[in-house]
Motif scaffolding. Structure first.
Motif, PDB file in Angstrom:
ATOM      1  N   TYR A 146       2.038  -8.604  -5.726  1.00 23.95           N
ATOM      2  CA  TYR A 146       1.415  -7.940  -6.869  1.00 23.95           C
ATOM      3  C   TYR A 146       2.174  -6.685  -7.298  1.00 23.95           C
ATOM      4  N   ALA A 147       3.336  -6.446  -6.719  1.00 23.32           N
ATOM      5  CA  ALA A 147       4.131  -5.294  -7.112  1.00 23.32           C
ATOM      6  C   ALA A 147       4.521  -5.443  -8.580  1.00 23.32           C
ATOM      7  N   GLY A 185       9.138  -1.145 -15.155  1.00 23.52           N
ATOM      8  CA  GLY A 185       8.537  -0.260 -14.162  1.00 23.52           C
ATOM      9  C   GLY A 185       7.317   0.471 -14.616  1.00 23.52           C
ATOM     10  N   THR A 186       7.264   0.920 -15.865  1.00 26.70           N
ATOM     11  CA  THR A 186       6.108   1.703 -16.291  1.00 26.70           C
ATOM     12  C   THR A 186       5.326   1.050 -17.401  1.00 26.70           C
ATOM     13  N   GLY A 187       5.987   0.234 -18.217  1.00 23.13           N
ATOM     14  CA  GLY A 187       5.278  -0.394 -19.316  1.00 23.13           C
ATOM     15  C   GLY A 187       4.795   0.589 -20.352  1.00 23.13           C
ATOM     16  N   GLN A 188       5.411   1.788 -20.432  1.00 22.64           N
ATOM     17  CA  GLN A 188       4.894   2.807 -21.332  1.00 22.64           C
ATOM     18  C   GLN A 188       4.974   2.406 -22.802  1.00 22.64           C
ATOM     19  N   ALA A 212       0.814  -1.220   0.000  1.00 21.55           N
ATOM     20  CA  ALA A 212       0.000   0.000   0.000  1.00 21.55           C
ATOM     21  C   ALA A 212       0.843   1.263   0.000  1.00 21.55           C
ATOM     22  N   ASP A 213       2.045   1.199   0.563  1.00 24.27           N
ATOM     23  CA  ASP A 213       2.882   2.390   0.646  1.00 24.27           C
ATOM     24  C   ASP A 213       3.934   2.455  -0.462  1.00 24.27           C
ATOM     25  N   ALA A 214       3.846   1.591  -1.454  1.00 21.65           N
ATOM     26  CA  ALA A 214       4.824   1.583  -2.542  1.00 21.65           C
ATOM     27  C   ALA A 214       4.527   2.690  -3.541  1.00 21.65           C
ATOM     28  N   PRO A 215       5.544   3.344  -4.093  1.00 23.91           N
ATOM     29  CA  PRO A 215       5.324   4.416  -5.083  1.00 23.91           C
ATOM     30  C   PRO A 215       4.496   3.955  -6.283  1.00 23.91           C
ATOM     31  N   ASP A 216       4.719   2.724  -6.750  1.00 23.79           N
ATOM     32  CA  ASP A 216       3.974   2.283  -7.925  1.00 23.79           C
ATOM     33  C   ASP A 216       2.503   2.053  -7.606  1.00 23.79           C
ATOM     34  N   THR A 217       2.200   1.654  -6.376  1.00 23.47           N
ATOM     35  CA  THR A 217       0.799   1.540  -5.976  1.00 23.47           C
ATOM     36  C   THR A 217       0.141   2.908  -5.987  1.00 23.47           C
TER      37      THR A 217
END
Length: 764
Positions: A193-194, A251-254, A155-160
């Motif tokens: 799930y990260a 990381g982003t999958g852009q 919950a506290d991860a930047p990607d979340t």
């Protein structure tokens, strides 16, 4: 102004036959060497560019189920005739349909939109809702409710923080615009799930039994009509490709962004009403929505399920981009589109209904008397294939299945050695700590962004154990739906873990007062090329199928989502289970909180020292190991029958399942949801810690009027359900014997403060 794109010449069937050695980018489209060779064998030549595009998307893991088919057939092998009698449509259709009595049928299904939602959270989640709604529409039903089982990294991860707000906004934005209440679901956080969140979407629809429609193209000369939005470049190779490969961990999958579909809920809302009028007017022979794989899927599946062939003219397809090639038109996953089979004499009436709803509709082809799907473009044939080879006879893989040696070490790492609180003050602090943890805290930050009561037929929604929706205003007949899965249990023992997920969803439906009737599933796993993942998957399928057979309720359909991993790290195995129940009168539903001063609190079921995979071990110690709780499906069935019967008799004043967080969390939620405290004594003979935090299955916390308590306990005993009186509802605190009382204000601050602190105001 951007100049029009110059469209290159088409790669025709004639040209393909004359140029057998022309290189083709089949590997870039996800096809293996042997799959490409098989396509050439089927056609007797190399495929055209358009044919290659069709086969590549339809033979993708997402569309063809090529790695899961050999395991999924077990559902059919374990479905009894009695279970089949409950279904009007089952596995293989757009959605399962069950008869719920009084001439009513209900259709429901849950599907995944995981990878698109990681790439572009808002549109990925929004179009996931739109796609599952169209599956329900394609059965002839009016969609009446949605639910969203969601899973994210810590919950506290930047990607979340990047993904979760967009996903929640997308789910709410699309569903709210459609006017569909969001009545259930889950929000789970876990390191597993990260980098690969799970965004599953469920929809429920209702209809009269005689309004059932299926996806097939029948009747030579019948017209194929494409209606809804125009076809564009968004979603080219979208979910069919994104859901069939592993993220690279960047990381982003852009780089995947162009593949994510773009939704327009206002167009879909009109499309719903248009479809319903077409159905009621008897103007549709067969129908298919355009979701994953777009026209490639709709045309090949309709033709494959029909009694003839099909001819499609791509020049007739309304486009919203210039210069689109046949392959792009066929692969586009542009949203809000449907494909109908219509008798020639009904075409004018069909078009008139579409004009009434301002819905674009175009005849793009017809059913033929052959056995081929033929597609032309600019007067030349670009596709000429046996439709079944595209839609239903794709590759079937018997992937290696092997239980990893690490599984023994995981099971051996029991939580029994973890330090446990013992002093009353320590137990009190642990209750508050657990209540404030991300997986147990209030979901109001999420659910307040959803309209849960639009259309006026929602009887219960989150934070209730199950969503309850009225389908017949004259009688009050309704349905209840719940989704569940503790993936940590599945990681420890996939067979038992799947049954525990089934049991919890079954129990949540029963606590509402409904009788469980049918199951859907969304099986989220890592790469099928990993033998241990395939072991997890095969065991979970067996567990679910055997569990449904034991409970006597059928699996009506679902979804498999593989390649949920980043690099070589797979997600926790997550078979999300949805259970549908039927309730004769939603006025008899049971609320999940403490509401009546003086009511007696009763714990049903048996508690044992079962902390393997528990929320306590996860929150307090970051631990995963040991064995999950035992599952007793016969006991679950007895408990469910007792709850439904007692609810129908008006005996229960409250009912809440005991699962994640154990009895402690059930007491917290019942107190805060109902707004009343309680004074309770823990069951005799149990260690207080075990009594509070064990996650033994088959339990429910109920309240009854004081005058009914003795009779109810006798009734429970006669039903074979253990029951113990815990205490009484009342006051403004949760008072557990020997522990310092916890004022409801303190409890509420802990429970409600976590998600806003992490993600800010929901209105930001």
């Amino acid at each position: 102004m951007v100049p029009d794109t110059v469209t290159p010449p088409a790669d025709t069937v004639e040209h393909a036959a004359a140029s057998p050695d022309q290189p083709q980018p089949y590997r870039e489209l996800g096809l293996k060497d042997d799959e490409y060779a098989r396509i050439r064998e089927i056609l007797g030549r190399r495929p055209t560019d358009a044919e290659l595009a069709m086969y590549s998307v339809m033979w993708s893991e997402h569309c063809s189920y090529k790695s899961s088919k050999v395991h999924l057939k077990y559902f059919g092998e374990t479905t009894t005739e009695a279970m089949r009698e409950k279904m009007l449509a089952g596995i293989g259709e757009n959605a399962g349909v069950v008869d719920v009595g009084d001439g009513w049928a209900v259709t429901f299904k849950v599907e995944s939109h995981n990878h698109p939602s990681y790439v572009e959270p808002y549109q990925g989640a929004a179009t996931g809702v739109g796609g599952i709604v169209r599956d329900i529409m394609a059965m002839g039903a009016r969609p009446i409710a949605v639910a969203d089982p969601l899973r994210f990294g810590p919950a506290d991860a930047p990607d979340t923080a990047r993904v979760l707000p967009g996903v929640v906004s997308g789910v709410g934005g699309y569903g709210n615009c459609l006017g569909l209440p969001n009545v259930g679901g889950e929000v789970v956080f876990d390191e597993g799930y990260a980098g690969n969140p799970l965004v599953n979407a469920l929809c429920v629809g209702s209809m009269r039994v005689e309004d059932l429609h299926l996806a097939f193209a029948s009747g030579t000369g019948n017209k194929i009509i494409l209606f809804g939005a125009r076809t564009g470049l968004d979603g080219i190779g979208g979910v069919s490709v994104l859901a069939s490969e592993t993220f690279d961990g960047s990381g982003t999958g852009q780089k995947k962004l162009p593949s994510v579909q773009v939704g327009d809920p206002f167009t879909e809302k009109v499309l719903i009403e248009c479809c319903l009028e077409l159905f009621h007017a008897g103007l549709v022979v067969g129908i298919q929505d355009l979701g994953g794989a777009g026209l490639s899927c709709a045309t090949s599946e309709l033709a494959s399920a029909g009694d003839g062939g099909m001819h499609i003219d791509l020049d007739a397809v309304p486009l919203r981009a210039t210069g689109m090639t046949p392959a792009e038109i066929l692969s586009s996953e542009s949203q809000e589109r449907m494909c109908a089979v219509v008798r020639p004499e009904d075409v004018d009436a069909f078009m008139a209904v579409c004009r009434k709803w301002d819905t674009l509709a175009t005849v793009i082809g017809e059913v033929t008397d052959g056995d081929r799907l033929v597609i032309t473009w600019h007067g030349e044939t670009v596709v000429d294939v046996p439709p079944r080879t595209v839609a239903h006879d794709g590759p079937v893989y018997h992937r290696p299945v092997e239980r990893s040696a690490t599984q023994d070490a995981l099971i051996a790492d029991s939580p029994d050695a973890l330090p446990r609180p013992a002093a009353p003050s320590e137990l009190r602090d642990e209750i508050l700590r657990m209540a404030a943890s991300p997986n147990l805290c209030s979901r109001a930050w999420v659910t307040d962004q959803y309209d849960r009561y639009v259309r006026g037929n929602t009887a219960s929604a989150q934070p209730a154990d199950a969503g309850v929706v009225r389908i017949d205003e004259s009688t009050g007949r309704g349905i209840a739906v719940a989704t569940d899965c503790n993936a940590r249990f599945v990681a420890l023992d996939p067979y038992t873990g799947a049954q525990l997920a089934l049991a919890e969803a079954y129990r949540n439906v029963a606590t509402s007062g409904a009788v469980p009737a049918a199951v859907t599933n969304c099986l989220n796993f890592g790469s099928p090329e990993d033998p241990h993942v395939m072991w997890q998957f095969s065991e979970a399928v067996r567990g679910l199928a055997d569990g449904c057979a034991a409970l006597g309720i059928p699996v009506t359909g679902g979804n498999v989502s593989f390649y949920n991993q980043t690099g070589d790290r797979a997600i926790l195995p997550t078979p999300v289970i949805g259970v549908l129940g039927v309730i004769d009168d939603v006025a008899r539903r049971v609320r999940s909180g403490f509401t009546g001063e003086g009511d007696v609190v009763v714990l049903l079921g048996t508690t044992a020292d079962e902390l393997g995979g528990s929320e306590w071990a996860h929150v307090v110690h970051g631990h995963l190991g040991g064995r999950p709780p035992a599952v007793d499906l016969a006991a679950e069935q007895r408990l469910g029958a007792l709850l439904a019967a007692a609810a129908a008799d008006g005996v229960l004043t409250g009912s809440h399942d005991v699962s994640d967080g154990g009895l402690a969390q059930a007491l917290v939620e019942a107190s805060l949801v109902g707004g009343c405290g309680a004074a309770v004594e823990l069951p005799a003979g149990l260690d207080p810690f075990v009594a509070l935090f064990s996650e033994s299955a088959g339990r429910a916390l109920v309240t009854v009027a004081a005058s009914d308590a003795d009779a109810f306990l006798v009734r429970a005993a006669e039903a074979g359900v253990p029951g113990v009186r815990l205490g009484t509802v009342g006051g403004d605190s949760l008072a557990i014997t020997d522990l310092p009382a916890i004022p409801l204000g303190e409890l509420r601050a802990a429970w409600e403060g976590t998600l806003p602190a992490l993600f800010g105001s929901a209105t930001d």
